[in-house]
Design a protein around this motif. Sequence first.
Motif, PDB file in Angstrom:
ATOM      1  N   SER A  25     -53.542 146.360  54.451  1.00 24.17           N
ATOM      2  CA  SER A  25     -53.653 147.558  55.285  1.00 24.17           C
ATOM      3  C   SER A  25     -54.910 148.307  54.857  1.00 24.17           C
ATOM      4  O   SER A  25     -55.176 148.471  53.664  1.00 24.17           O
ATOM      5  CB  SER A  25     -52.423 148.447  55.148  1.00 24.17           C
ATOM      6  N   PHE A  26     -55.696 148.769  55.840  1.00 20.65           N
ATOM      7  CA  PHE A  26     -57.023 149.332  55.601  1.00 20.65           C
ATOM      8  C   PHE A  26     -57.144 150.632  56.373  1.00 20.65           C
ATOM      9  O   PHE A  26     -56.965 150.657  57.598  1.00 20.65           O
ATOM     10  CB  PHE A  26     -58.078 148.325  56.060  1.00 20.65           C
ATOM     11  N   LEU A  27     -57.427 151.720  55.676  1.00 18.01           N
ATOM     12  CA  LEU A  27     -57.612 153.021  56.310  1.00 18.01           C
ATOM     13  C   LEU A  27     -59.078 153.412  56.233  1.00 18.01           C
ATOM     14  O   LEU A  27     -59.613 153.632  55.150  1.00 18.01           O
ATOM     15  CB  LEU A  27     -56.755 154.088  55.630  1.00 18.01           C
ATOM     16  N   ILE A  57     -56.132 149.689  51.004  1.00 13.98           N
ATOM     17  CA  ILE A  57     -57.510 150.135  50.817  1.00 13.98           C
ATOM     18  C   ILE A  57     -57.742 151.408  51.621  1.00 13.98           C
ATOM     19  O   ILE A  57     -57.395 151.475  52.798  1.00 13.98           O
ATOM     20  CB  ILE A  57     -58.518 149.068  51.288  1.00 13.98           C
ATOM     21  N   VAL A  58     -58.352 152.403  50.981  1.00 10.35           N
ATOM     22  CA  VAL A  58     -58.832 153.586  51.691  1.00 10.35           C
ATOM     23  C   VAL A  58     -60.357 153.571  51.587  1.00 10.35           C
ATOM     24  O   VAL A  58     -60.917 153.524  50.497  1.00 10.35           O
ATOM     25  CB  VAL A  58     -58.266 154.891  51.106  1.00 10.35           C
ATOM     26  N   TYR A  59     -61.013 153.601  52.732  1.00 14.95           N
ATOM     27  CA  TYR A  59     -62.459 153.413  52.817  1.00 14.95           C
ATOM     28  C   TYR A  59     -63.126 154.687  53.318  1.00 14.95           C
ATOM     29  O   TYR A  59     -62.659 155.308  54.281  1.00 14.95           O
ATOM     30  CB  TYR A  59     -62.749 152.253  53.770  1.00 14.95           C
ATOM     31  N   ALA A  65     -53.995 155.406  48.437  1.00 15.40           N
ATOM     32  CA  ALA A  65     -54.353 154.001  48.233  1.00 15.40           C
ATOM     33  C   ALA A  65     -53.386 153.294  47.292  1.00 15.40           C
ATOM     34  O   ALA A  65     -52.965 153.855  46.280  1.00 15.40           O
ATOM     35  CB  ALA A  65     -55.766 153.894  47.681  1.00 15.40           C
ATOM     36  N   LYS A  66     -53.060 152.046  47.619  1.00 16.02           N
ATOM     37  CA  LYS A  66     -52.280 151.209  46.707  1.00 16.02           C
ATOM     38  C   LYS A  66     -53.179 150.546  45.670  1.00 16.02           C
ATOM     39  O   LYS A  66     -52.845 150.493  44.489  1.00 16.02           O
ATOM     40  CB  LYS A  66     -51.547 150.109  47.479  1.00 16.02           C
ATOM     41  N   ILE A 104     -60.355 151.872  41.254  1.00 18.38           N
ATOM     42  CA  ILE A 104     -59.282 150.888  41.276  1.00 18.38           C
ATOM     43  C   ILE A 104     -57.970 151.535  40.856  1.00 18.38           C
ATOM     44  O   ILE A 104     -57.883 152.188  39.821  1.00 18.38           O
ATOM     45  CB  ILE A 104     -59.604 149.711  40.322  1.00 18.38           C
ATOM     46  N   LYS A 105     -56.945 151.353  41.682  1.00 16.65           N
ATOM     47  CA  LYS A 105     -55.614 151.837  41.343  1.00 16.65           C
ATOM     48  C   LYS A 105     -54.888 150.814  40.475  1.00 16.65           C
ATOM     49  O   LYS A 105     -54.315 151.148  39.440  1.00 16.65           O
ATOM     50  CB  LYS A 105     -54.807 152.092  42.634  1.00 16.65           C
TER      51      LYS A 105
END
Length: 265
Positions: A103-105, A183-185, A224-225, A260-261
């Motif tokens: 999943s990508f935000l 991912i949060v972009y 974000a994961k 990085i989480k």
Amino acid sequence: MCGITIVTTAGRPDEYSERLAQDACEALNLQFVPRKKRSVAKMSKEYDANVIVAGKERYEYYPKGAAAPFFFHPNSAAFRLKRVDRGEMDPMIAACELMPGDSFLDCTLGIGSDSLVAAFAAGQKGKVVGIEANRNVAFIVERGMQTYDTSELPLTACMRQIQVICSEAVTYLKSLPDHSFDIVYIDPMFEEVIEESNNFETLREAGEHLALTKEWVDEAVRVAKRRVVLKAHFRSGWFNEFGFQRDVRLTSKFHYGYIIKKKAI
């Protein structure tokens, strides 16, 4: 945020462009103004407004004072997708460590090129959401992604897969639970103009210019994961200011950074 916007048709409208104009008025709750052979520049000045033009094939958006319109086109994403499909590395995919099913935000959708590439990498089981603060830009891009006609099937599938949300990034992030996206972009407008990227000049005029803030980064990290990824000019101070590990690209004027989480399993 956009100011006053009116909707009109092309100089010689047909039934289809008139229907497109009506759709834009209803979707954005805007006033329709007949063209009456006036130029867009004249209408913009007369009504002191931005202008959305419903043409025979697409919508065009003229912010007040703009010499050229903003409109949706797959742009560089089509070339990037062809390279990725051949097995070549895409820097954004690498920085995000995007995998099928992710999943990508995209907090800064703009014309949607990065979201298109992310949708290809995430595949049919993935999820891609793009946030755009300017409602006119969000409308143009969303409708373009849903209707753009191309014979390139992977590109078409990617466009149809993306969900467009009209919102400021921080506002939307605050509405999400923790660990909502892999991912949060974040790709804000560069603080410095990159001359080689003049094809994005119309977006620069049309879009919102929102500076990156600690609140924005903190919310992105919460949501974000796996990681938060930032794209910025190579001279940007944002990487150090907000704790992004930079991926230096010696031949490019923009770099990626990431927080990085946790490592992907």
